[in-house]
Design a protein around this motif. Structure first.
Motif, PDB file in Angstrom:
ATOM      1  N   TRP A 142       6.025   3.330  -0.519  1.00  0.00           N
ATOM      2  CA  TRP A 142       5.276   2.092  -0.447  1.00  0.00           C
ATOM      3  C   TRP A 142       5.665   1.344   0.821  1.00  0.00           C
ATOM      4  CZ3 TRP A 142       1.657   1.207  -4.157  1.00  0.00           C
ATOM      5  CH2 TRP A 142       1.759   1.976  -5.331  1.00  0.00           C
ATOM      6  N   ARG A 143       4.710   0.587   1.345  1.00  0.00           N
ATOM      7  CA  ARG A 143       4.991  -0.281   2.480  1.00  0.00           C
ATOM      8  C   ARG A 143       4.226  -1.586   2.305  1.00  0.00           C
ATOM      9  NH1 ARG A 143       0.808  -0.731   5.978  1.00  0.00           N
ATOM     10  NH2 ARG A 143      -0.799   0.878   5.926  1.00  0.00           N
ATOM     11  N   ALA A 144       4.717  -2.618   2.966  1.00  0.00           N
ATOM     12  CA  ALA A 144       4.010  -3.897   2.952  1.00  0.00           C
ATOM     13  C   ALA A 144       2.698  -3.728   3.721  1.00  0.00           C
ATOM     14  CB  ALA A 144       4.862  -4.986   3.596  1.00  0.00           C
ATOM     15  N   THR A 147       0.855  -1.182   0.000  1.00  0.00           N
ATOM     16  CA  THR A 147       0.000   0.000   0.000  1.00  0.00           C
ATOM     17  C   THR A 147       0.892   1.233   0.000  1.00  0.00           C
ATOM     18  OG1 THR A 147      -1.848   1.081   1.114  1.00  0.00           O
ATOM     19  CG2 THR A 147      -0.199   0.047   2.521  1.00  0.00           C
ATOM     20  N   GLU A 148       0.335   2.324  -0.496  1.00  0.00           N
ATOM     21  CA  GLU A 148       1.085   3.575  -0.418  1.00  0.00           C
ATOM     22  C   GLU A 148       1.171   4.022   1.028  1.00  0.00           C
ATOM     23  OE1 GLU A 148       0.985   6.963  -3.216  1.00  0.00           O
ATOM     24  OE2 GLU A 148      -0.663   5.823  -4.129  1.00  0.00           O
ATOM     25  N   ASP A 149       2.323   4.530   1.405  1.00  0.00           N
ATOM     26  CA  ASP A 149       2.520   5.104   2.732  1.00  0.00           C
ATOM     27  C   ASP A 149       2.296   6.603   2.582  1.00  0.00           C
ATOM     28  OD1 ASP A 149       3.290   5.942   5.225  1.00  0.00           O
ATOM     29  OD2 ASP A 149       5.045   4.617   5.312  1.00  0.00           O
ATOM     30  N   LEU A 150       1.043   7.012   2.730  1.00  0.00           N
ATOM     31  CA  LEU A 150       0.649   8.398   2.458  1.00  0.00           C
ATOM     32  C   LEU A 150       1.283   9.393   3.422  1.00  0.00           C
ATOM     33  CD1 LEU A 150      -3.109   7.747   1.614  1.00  0.00           C
ATOM     34  CD2 LEU A 150      -1.197   8.066   0.022  1.00  0.00           C
ATOM     35  N   ASP A 151       1.679   8.945   4.602  1.00  0.00           N
ATOM     36  CA  ASP A 151       2.319   9.845   5.562  1.00  0.00           C
ATOM     37  C   ASP A 151       3.713  10.261   5.115  1.00  0.00           C
ATOM     38  OD1 ASP A 151       0.103   9.678   7.178  1.00  0.00           O
ATOM     39  OD2 ASP A 151       0.934   8.046   8.406  1.00  0.00           O
TER      40      ASP A 151
END
Length: 192
Positions: free
Chosen positions: A79-81, A66-70
């Motif tokens: 991006w992060r798992a 998922t995108e890491d919006l922070d």
């Protein structure tokens, strides 16, 4: 438990998407090293940013990353798992030949990764302390048990690994990430 890992039981679509060399490496790197940009991942995995971005989007479509919006700023996407671990039962895919083939590929890649990690360790172990050299390694044992007891053994070993994960000591001297593989297969020589 506050440090409970986020887990996903893979479905047919996820397992088919994951059965790709770069995608599996991307997900593994995000899980091991934390959030990153496609550029950082491309550099780390010795590939190009375009391919990395494409495969991250494929993983995102099935909910594995998922995108890491922070962390994102402007055009820079982090991006992060989406999960710390994924699991499946091989029989989950008995009715889907494509997913079954994907599972076989993923399992073969895990064996390749085990061999690769072992070779890296053996090439570098001389630079580690005696304590590390004595603690690391592998062995095997031949047991005569049925599938129910093998399942119980695997479940017990998994609980033991989870206990060690949950009891991590933040200031433990010489602590490093350790990759633990579990494998237990019937001995098939001379059968079939």
């Amino acid at each position: 438990m506050e440090n409970e890992p986020r887990a996903v039981h893979l479905d047919n679509r996820q397992v088919r998407v994951l059965a790709h060399p770069l995608r599996l490496r991307l997900l593994g790197t995000l899980r091991a090293d934390g959030p990153a940009t496609a550029t950082t991942l491309a550099e780390k995995l010795d590939t190009n940013t375009g391919a990395t971005s494409y495969h991250l989007r494929q993983l995102a479509e099935v909910g594995l990353v998922t995108e890491d919006l922070d962390r994102g700023t402007g055009r820079q996407r982090w991006w992060r798992a989406a999960h710390d671990m994924s699991n499946f039962e091989p029989t989950d895919f008995d009715d889907d030949p494509d997913a079954r083939a994907a599972v076989q590929w993923i399992q073969a890649d895990q064996v390749r990764l085990l061999a690769e990690q072992s070779e890296r360790w053996m090439a570098a172990e001389h630079g580690y302390t005696r304590a590390w050299r004595d603690a690391a390694g592998m062995s095997d044992s031949l047991l005569r048990i049925g599938p129910a007891r093998l399942q119980a053994l695997n479940d017990e070993l998994w609980r033991l690994l989870e206990r060690y994960r949950d009891e991590q000591v933040p200031d433990e001297p010489e602590a490093e990430p350790v990759h633990v593989f579990l494998a237990a297969y019937p001995r098939v020589e001379g059968k079939r």
